[in-house]
Design an enzyme around this catalytic site. Structure first.
Site, PDB file in Angstrom:
ATOM      1  N   HIS A  59     -79.124 -26.749 -25.451  1.00 33.89           N
ATOM      2  CA  HIS A  59     -78.398 -25.490 -25.578  1.00 33.89           C
ATOM      3  C   HIS A  59     -77.902 -25.208 -26.987  1.00 33.89           C
ATOM      4  O   HIS A  59     -77.005 -24.393 -27.179  1.00 33.89           O
ATOM      5  CB  HIS A  59     -77.228 -25.443 -24.583  1.00 33.89           C
ATOM      6  CG  HIS A  59     -77.688 -25.393 -23.178  1.00 33.89           C
ATOM      7  ND1 HIS A  59     -78.087 -26.518 -22.493  1.00 33.89           N
ATOM      8  CD2 HIS A  59     -77.874 -24.356 -22.317  1.00 33.89           C
ATOM      9  CE1 HIS A  59     -78.456 -26.185 -21.273  1.00 33.89           C
ATOM     10  NE2 HIS A  59     -78.342 -24.885 -21.138  1.00 33.89           N
ATOM     11  N   ASP A 101     -89.084 -29.325 -10.694  1.00 32.03           N
ATOM     12  CA  ASP A 101     -90.394 -29.937 -10.804  1.00 32.03           C
ATOM     13  C   ASP A 101     -90.402 -31.245 -10.015  1.00 32.03           C
ATOM     14  O   ASP A 101     -89.669 -32.171 -10.336  1.00 32.03           O
ATOM     15  CB  ASP A 101     -90.637 -30.230 -12.296  1.00 32.03           C
ATOM     16  CG  ASP A 101     -92.105 -30.353 -12.592  1.00 32.03           C
ATOM     17  OD1 ASP A 101     -92.889 -30.592 -11.660  1.00 32.03           O
ATOM     18  OD2 ASP A 101     -92.462 -30.218 -13.774  1.00 32.03           O
ATOM     19  N   HIS A 120     -79.337 -39.582 -13.817  1.00 33.58           N
ATOM     20  CA  HIS A 120     -79.403 -38.882 -15.098  1.00 33.58           C
ATOM     21  C   HIS A 120     -78.592 -39.671 -16.121  1.00 33.58           C
ATOM     22  O   HIS A 120     -78.022 -40.706 -15.809  1.00 33.58           O
ATOM     23  CB  HIS A 120     -78.798 -37.479 -14.984  1.00 33.58           C
ATOM     24  CG  HIS A 120     -79.765 -36.450 -14.536  1.00 33.58           C
ATOM     25  ND1 HIS A 120     -80.070 -36.273 -13.210  1.00 33.58           N
ATOM     26  CD2 HIS A 120     -80.507 -35.541 -15.213  1.00 33.58           C
ATOM     27  CE1 HIS A 120     -80.957 -35.286 -13.097  1.00 33.58           C
ATOM     28  NE2 HIS A 120     -81.240 -34.834 -14.295  1.00 33.58           N
TER      29      HIS A 120
END
Lengths: 376, 376, 376, 376
Positions: free
Chosen positions: A17, A339, A104
């Protein structure tokens, strides 16, 4: 850290970002033709949104060379490259952000750096790989001119569906000898060259998509026409550098060269690669290639090939029972479509990292060869 | 090249027929108790000739500290260490030397360096690993004092005989949580802690010995009590450094962290490691550990564990059909008795390389933490 | 090569006629306030065109942070920065280009890289220093928060006009103890804090400008409030890193720390810096500071100060008798107006390079301190 | 840290009272003739006790090659070298040890490392330079075979007595063009080739010896026959690497290349080195050499020459008023006889460090040249 390589070096920057992502490539030889057209194709292969097999986001990812070239030729100075981010606004934190997403990098980044970022896992964002792929394209161009080095990666496994990767299997050796990127891409987004399994792989992925789940896979890569002598024992053996490179790719969980893990079951009498004199190339070659083109950490002139497993994508839209940063139990589900298999998209990243390792190894070895010739 | 690490650095020297082998370890903290007694045990575990499972040569391998300590304490200056070679005479070349030994480094070393040495593959000699093991013992001592870090490697596979290495298997997790070096060594030279397969492994090795053949295996290593936050994305992720280290060990053919190659078949919903709040340690932990203690390239406080396959030993006493350097076909058989499985001997080398990676990662991270605390 | 530093690392890119120049700064601690406003002031001090003492070109040099910050705070990830070039078009080659400019890098760049570029000496362009200054500003911010480290450089010599730099001179020591950037800039573009010589320096420069000639000078830099213990013997002594940094600045011809070249005439009995116990700081200090704040390669807590000579600018508008690349004799004169003394503009570059060395040295030392405390 | 160089790398170990001092040299080309006889001469030139000008201690300093050669030829593997220490016993601490010796490294080493060692300043001991000199001798041998590179250092100043070092002085240029080590050594231990000042230098040293004092000096070094193109802008300019190397030598206080500090007074019109076509060498050369053989950080084929000031020895036998570690005022005088000028002994160390920089720069540049030729 954010640099890779000793002579042919890439340094990358950027999260998902911020204003842009990019890299500086140092050590590119001068006088080489180079424009954005040499770099964009691999960036485009890296992009998500290429088919229904991958996520529908459509990033543009147009690379802009900032420095190091003039009139389409390299100057020998660092090549600065950048790709603008589509979404340059860091977001405000919401309820979702109170959860470290399981598997993550949210939790470890927060622990290590002490700050939360809009990308969650900071540099573990997939956009970090843009700089790698751009740099790898330059490395590849150099290697092509060196000795027509060919680097081709492809998907050999999705979930339980796999191609035979046994080095003693003639069909697999044929694939290693002949596979091209055109062939890989011709199979569609699955990027598996074996039509007998490619379709099953697609089905496998669709199955997990249907379950709002994800599934892992394996990328295999072959390098052809590599000079003999690359690799710097004892700590920088060629396979050690490749392993380092591959394990630095997000979501990769391993590396094996040549016969790899399965090869430990093959006795020495079969596993050893006997030498023979090859009339065509007028040099010693090996009849088999269990070694994967590297012996004692040094390339021997045979195909170098290796495989890299990628775990199932951590982002899934089904609910997961987990905990917040504060330790409260809760349920997390990713919004939007995701995905189910990132493995096919890893193909150009694996190729890029391999190219970076090889270009660096070539530059080191050529200085070694020069010095050897001087003194002996 | 011959150095490894950025702040905790080892540089090694030595082949099998020179005067000595050894290393310089730089970056060892000052004021640490250190004598040869801290180093010799792992060197002795590395030695061949410990049993009928390995080769009968009996090397002494007594380490001598040259510098960097005074009155049994480190000074903060480089630690020089040496081990004399028993056989310090380079040999004259004979008929055997006209053959590059298949799957040894003879051919690639000659191609790269242009000289033959008595050790054949030069630094690919197993004696090169002495410096690694000596340095690793120092790294371990530091890590022990840091947070009681425990590093234990063990054999999990010989040929087709294997322990279950599935991360979701409770028994395997129990081994990872409890295994000690004492337990490993108590199993005899096979160094497999699972008594249900250890005996079969011994039989497997004996079978290949009888056939004048050899067989490979897998070493698994667990690291406990590691601090959160180690590893330097994006290129020096902790698993990337470990992979680099492991693939630099002679005869290793791969690396996998956590769920590794098999894990690609596990869907994300099962593969993700959900968080929970652990009352005992008063922090977030993960219920499962498919990640292998590393997420986003950074240690998360769970056990780090990985596996490394070692190929079947290249030196076998049965005849092999191969070719001379001159390209003439011929038959080669190694003289004397040879170790049919080097895998158990790799155990202390894997531990040493892991310790070197971790000590270095700790030093890097601690400077990061310091800087973070200064500015925020 | 284009990277500097081990833990706090800058990598730069860019020539004078490419799209942009910039850098990636890696190792910046997370959680630090950082915006363009922290960086622009030093970039502006670096700009030419600030007065009649320097060249009238007016570059804008607005820095744009690309990555590594969010909501004005650093993330711990690499900081990408860029500054657009005003003149982004490489020029066509003309007659001027047949001459390698004397004492520029045109000849050596062509010999080394084999290509001519619009900037002539490629990366020897002064615009290359933009990345250094931008990175240095970040390093300074970190050092300020560490221990209020103050880095101030100033002009102490132009041609034959010089300030007394004798370490045993009380007035010079007073300057070292008290000089600020505000004071330096208050003297106008000459940047010499000694009003008794500053005017003569300006006259000296004007004299050479009138002659279409140029003249060199010396920049002295002092660093105050530095912690004890920085520097990594034996090869990376603090003064060795500073010397490396300073000699990498375009046009610099030397480096001296503390008493430097003149100090060799001072006998040991006077040159030695005796210790005394300082009641105020409650620690040992030295009565004199011939050492320049570094002993045995390690900072001792006194002011670190050093000087760097910059040669007369190579670009002059008077005619010079020289030769073309083809070896033909000819006469060359630079067109336009040129800065007769680049020394004052070197001030922020010297400060930036010093800051980069120090930030890196701090990070290394802090990991050493941590490790020492663990084991002893 | 204890390693220097990127591709031709030396790592050193050892203090003054440990078992041995030595080094590992990595990156030495294979097939080069090398025995102890190539290394001992420079080690012997480094030894103290060679005359009444230096300290009467008589160290033997016999180098023993441990690895990396066979039958008098290098293997391309690391060269381990060691020199035994005569006095291998660390001493017990006595009253003397309560004083940090002024301008030694005792204080900073204790602050940084937290431990006292028998050598006081640990690695700042002069014996640390043995490894550098041994490694430098190997680098020199390589450079000799590369292009008959000649590296000669000599004393140009002792206290206030100095040779003219003005680059525009014909006599100085003649010295640079013709000086040999034989000539330097023929002048006796003062190592100054200018007989008109050498005697005064000896008197100067004797004067300070009589006063139980010490005096500093300057060593100048010339490098002839160096290839064009060495040096890696922008941070690893050749002069930056040389400066780094020189400032890492104990007691050095500075570095200047070419016209150096005095050159800032020479206007550009005189300072610029105009080009001319040299019929003999068939290439562009410069009429003057104020640049010192390096332009833009890259060697230009002219003589590279630089000077390094060494401070007055810190150890003097006259009484000095100073303080103990505990802050108590007291008086310290070194026992025994001490060398009043270490400058002449620095000559082989300067040569060694220069050789190490150059060998490394050659290896880097040759890989650059190779790559350039591949792509253009």
């Amino acid at each position: 850290m954010s640099s890779f390589g000793r002579f042919f070096t890439v340094t990358t920057y950027g999260e998902s970002h911020c204003k842009s992502v990019g890299c500086i490539v140092d050590g590119v030889p001068p006088g080489m033709s180079l424009t954005e057209d040499d770099i964009q194709p691999q960036l485009s292969r890296r992009r998500p949104g290429q088919s229904k097999l991958s996520t529908p986001r459509n990033e543009k990812d147009k690379v802009m060379i900032q420095s190091g070239t003039e009139f389409g030729k390299t100057l020998g100075t660092p090549i600065g490259m950048m790709v603008l981010n589509e979404d340059q606004r860091p977001h405000d934190y919401n309820e979702m952000d109170s959860y470290p997403r399981p598997s993550h990098a949210d939790f470890t980044y927060l622990e290590k750096y002490g700050v939360k970022s809009s990308s969650g896992g900071g540099r573990s964002s997939a956009r970090e790989t843009i700089g790698r792929v751009a740099a790898g394209a330059i490395a590849e161009k150099f290697l092509k001119q060196l000795s027509n080095v060919e680097i081709v990666a492809f998907v050999t496994q999705v979930g339980a569906i796999k191609m035979n990767r046994d080095p003693l299997d003639a069909k697999f050796q044929h694939v290693l000898n002949t596979i091209t990127r055109e062939k890989v891409d011709s199979m569609g987004p699955i990027r598996c060259p074996d039509s007998s399994v490619a379709e099953s792989m697609v089905h496998e992925i669709e199955k997990y998509r249907g379950n709002k789940d994800s599934i892992g896979g394996v990328v295999t890569c072959v390098i052809r026409n590599l000079p003999v002598g690359l690799g710097e024992p004892c700590f920088d053996k060629l396979e050690a550098m490749l392993a380092h490179a591959m394990l630095s790719i997000p979501a990769s969980k391993g590396f094996e060269i040549g016969s790899g893990f399965e090869g430990v079951q093959v006795p020495g009498s079969q596993h050893n690669d006997p030498f023979y004199y090859d009339e065509e190339s007028k040099r010693l070659r090996t009849k088999t290639n269990n070694s994967g083109g590297i012996q004692g950490g040094i390339s021997n002139g045979e195909n170098v090939y290796f495989s890299v497993p990628f775990k199932s994508a951590a982002t899934i839209s089904q609910e997961q029972s987990t905990a917040t940063y504060d330790g409260e139990h809760g349920v997390l589900a990713a919004k939007g479509r995701h995905d189910p298999s990132v493995t096919p998209r890893a193909v150009p990243i694996v190729e890029a990292m391999a190219a970076l390792v090889l270009a660096d190894a070539v530059l080191v070895q050529k200085s070694r060869e020069f010095a050897k010739n001087i003194v002996s």
